[in-house]
Design an enzyme around this catalytic site. Sequence first.
Site, PDB file in Angstrom:
ATOM      1  N   TYR A  53       0.846  -1.188   0.000  1.00 37.07           N
ATOM      2  CA  TYR A  53       0.000   0.000   0.000  1.00 37.07           C
ATOM      3  C   TYR A  53       0.885   1.243   0.000  1.00 37.07           C
ATOM      4  O   TYR A  53       1.206   1.814   1.034  1.00 37.07           O
ATOM      5  CB  TYR A  53      -0.944  -0.006   1.199  1.00 37.07           C
ATOM      6  CG  TYR A  53      -1.959  -1.133   1.178  1.00 37.07           C
ATOM      7  CD1 TYR A  53      -2.194  -1.872   0.024  1.00 37.07           C
ATOM      8  CD2 TYR A  53      -2.683  -1.459   2.322  1.00 37.07           C
ATOM      9  CE1 TYR A  53      -3.114  -2.901   0.006  1.00 37.07           C
ATOM     10  CE2 TYR A  53      -3.609  -2.490   2.306  1.00 37.07           C
ATOM     11  CZ  TYR A  53      -3.825  -3.205   1.145  1.00 37.07           C
ATOM     12  OH  TYR A  53      -4.740  -4.216   1.136  1.00 37.07           O
ATOM     13  N   SER A 208     -12.725  -4.464   0.197  1.00 35.56           N
ATOM     14  CA  SER A 208     -13.635  -3.662  -0.635  1.00 35.56           C
ATOM     15  C   SER A 208     -15.089  -4.007  -0.340  1.00 35.56           C
ATOM     16  O   SER A 208     -15.885  -4.253  -1.259  1.00 35.56           O
ATOM     17  CB  SER A 208     -13.330  -3.846  -2.125  1.00 35.56           C
ATOM     18  OG  SER A 208     -12.143  -3.203  -2.483  1.00 35.56           O
ATOM     19  N   PRO A 209     -15.494  -4.038   0.932  1.00 33.11           N
ATOM     20  CA  PRO A 209     -16.864  -4.444   1.266  1.00 33.11           C
ATOM     21  C   PRO A 209     -17.926  -3.464   0.779  1.00 33.11           C
ATOM     22  O   PRO A 209     -19.102  -3.832   0.679  1.00 33.11           O
ATOM     23  CB  PRO A 209     -16.841  -4.513   2.796  1.00 33.11           C
ATOM     24  CG  PRO A 209     -15.788  -3.536   3.200  1.00 33.11           C
ATOM     25  CD  PRO A 209     -14.729  -3.671   2.136  1.00 33.11           C
ATOM     26  N   LEU A 210     -17.514  -2.235   0.459  1.00 32.12           N
ATOM     27  CA  LEU A 210     -18.461  -1.230  -0.024  1.00 32.12           C
ATOM     28  C   LEU A 210     -18.370  -1.033  -1.533  1.00 32.12           C
ATOM     29  O   LEU A 210     -19.006  -0.138  -2.083  1.00 32.12           O
ATOM     30  CB  LEU A 210     -18.218   0.106   0.693  1.00 32.12           C
ATOM     31  CG  LEU A 210     -18.305   0.058   2.218  1.00 32.12           C
ATOM     32  CD1 LEU A 210     -17.978   1.414   2.816  1.00 32.12           C
ATOM     33  CD2 LEU A 210     -19.679  -0.425   2.677  1.00 32.12           C
ATOM     34  N   GLY A 211     -17.573  -1.872  -2.197  1.00 30.96           N
ATOM     35  CA  GLY A 211     -17.475  -1.805  -3.644  1.00 30.96           C
ATOM     36  C   GLY A 211     -16.205  -1.194  -4.181  1.00 30.96           C
ATOM     37  O   GLY A 211     -16.055  -1.044  -5.396  1.00 30.96           O
ATOM     38  N   GLY A 212     -15.273  -0.835  -3.313  1.00 28.28           N
ATOM     39  CA  GLY A 212     -14.005  -0.283  -3.769  1.00 28.28           C
ATOM     40  C   GLY A 212     -13.936   1.225  -3.610  1.00 28.28           C
ATOM     41  O   GLY A 212     -14.958   1.904  -3.493  1.00 28.28           O
ATOM     42  N   ALA A 216     -17.536   3.204  -3.764  1.00 26.28           N
ATOM     43  CA  ALA A 216     -18.229   3.086  -2.473  1.00 26.28           C
ATOM     44  C   ALA A 216     -19.326   4.130  -2.324  1.00 26.28           C
ATOM     45  O   ALA A 216     -20.400   3.851  -1.776  1.00 26.28           O
ATOM     46  CB  ALA A 216     -17.226   3.196  -1.327  1.00 26.28           C
ATOM     47  N   GLY A 217     -19.074   5.334  -2.820  1.00 25.06           N
ATOM     48  CA  GLY A 217     -20.061   6.399  -2.703  1.00 25.06           C
ATOM     49  C   GLY A 217     -21.302   6.170  -3.536  1.00 25.06           C
ATOM     50  O   GLY A 217     -22.342   6.797  -3.299  1.00 25.06           O
TER      51      GLY A 217
END
Length: 286
Positions: A53, A208-212, A216-217
């Site tokens: 990272y 990425s549980p919110l879609g990345g 995510a937004g």
Amino acid sequence: MKFRRIGNTEVSAVGLGGMPMSIEGRPDEERSVRTIHAALDAGVTLIDTADAYHLHADEVGHNESLIARALASYGGDTSGVLVATKGGHLRPGDGSWTVNSSPDYLRRACEASCKRLGVEAIGLYQHHRPDPKVPYADSIGAIRELVDAGKVLMAGISNADPEQIRLAREILGDRLVSVQNQYSPAFRSSEPELALCDELDLAFLPWSPLGGIARAGELGSRFAPFAEVAAARGVSPQQVCLAWLLARSPRVVPIPGSSRPETIRDSAAATELQLDADELAALDAA
């Protein structure tokens, strides 16, 4: 904050993923530190990072070093915080991702991570991604050697399929405590791995549980039932998503990435959101 278990360690049911604070689009360090401190204030005791990272080729481990500085500057007690890092993925500095899971590289990567984190032993060290040039058993064997040498307290694997999970369990035994795979409303193909983690009593850490980072937004606009439940509950679609993930299995510990204090506070609050059967059915079908 509610808690779940990784191996013999109790951690917050929602963790913090550090990647957005160190790759493309990253904020300044001051905001990143405030984000980590906000997570700690909210009761988060699991922080996930990796030596890969970073943005530039000459700053390997940027996120590990950042987390170490943030923990050192926090005014409260951080002794119960589990920092989980990974090795085997690389970023040459041109925006691409490569892999190197050779045993020699993993040994050197673990030593370097220990130094950056300022620890004698890493709480949870995860094999980041399979390397097609290296037999998987050789890579996991190197992780076992690191545990045996006292450099790693608990071992995990990431981006693994069921066959690789079973092989890692065979090699590591009870020292394998977690699997970290992509899993979200947009990416549900890790259902077999989650089911296997339930069977083997392994923690499952959705990345990425919110879609990345980039999407995510948009979660509520992409998946209308999440927006509908959120509106009815007076919370964000992202918080609903994390509560939905937590309801999938008691072994799920989502690690949403964040680079702003307000988003990690919102994510941490998902542990208090109890969805009913009708809501879960609607979200499952989304």
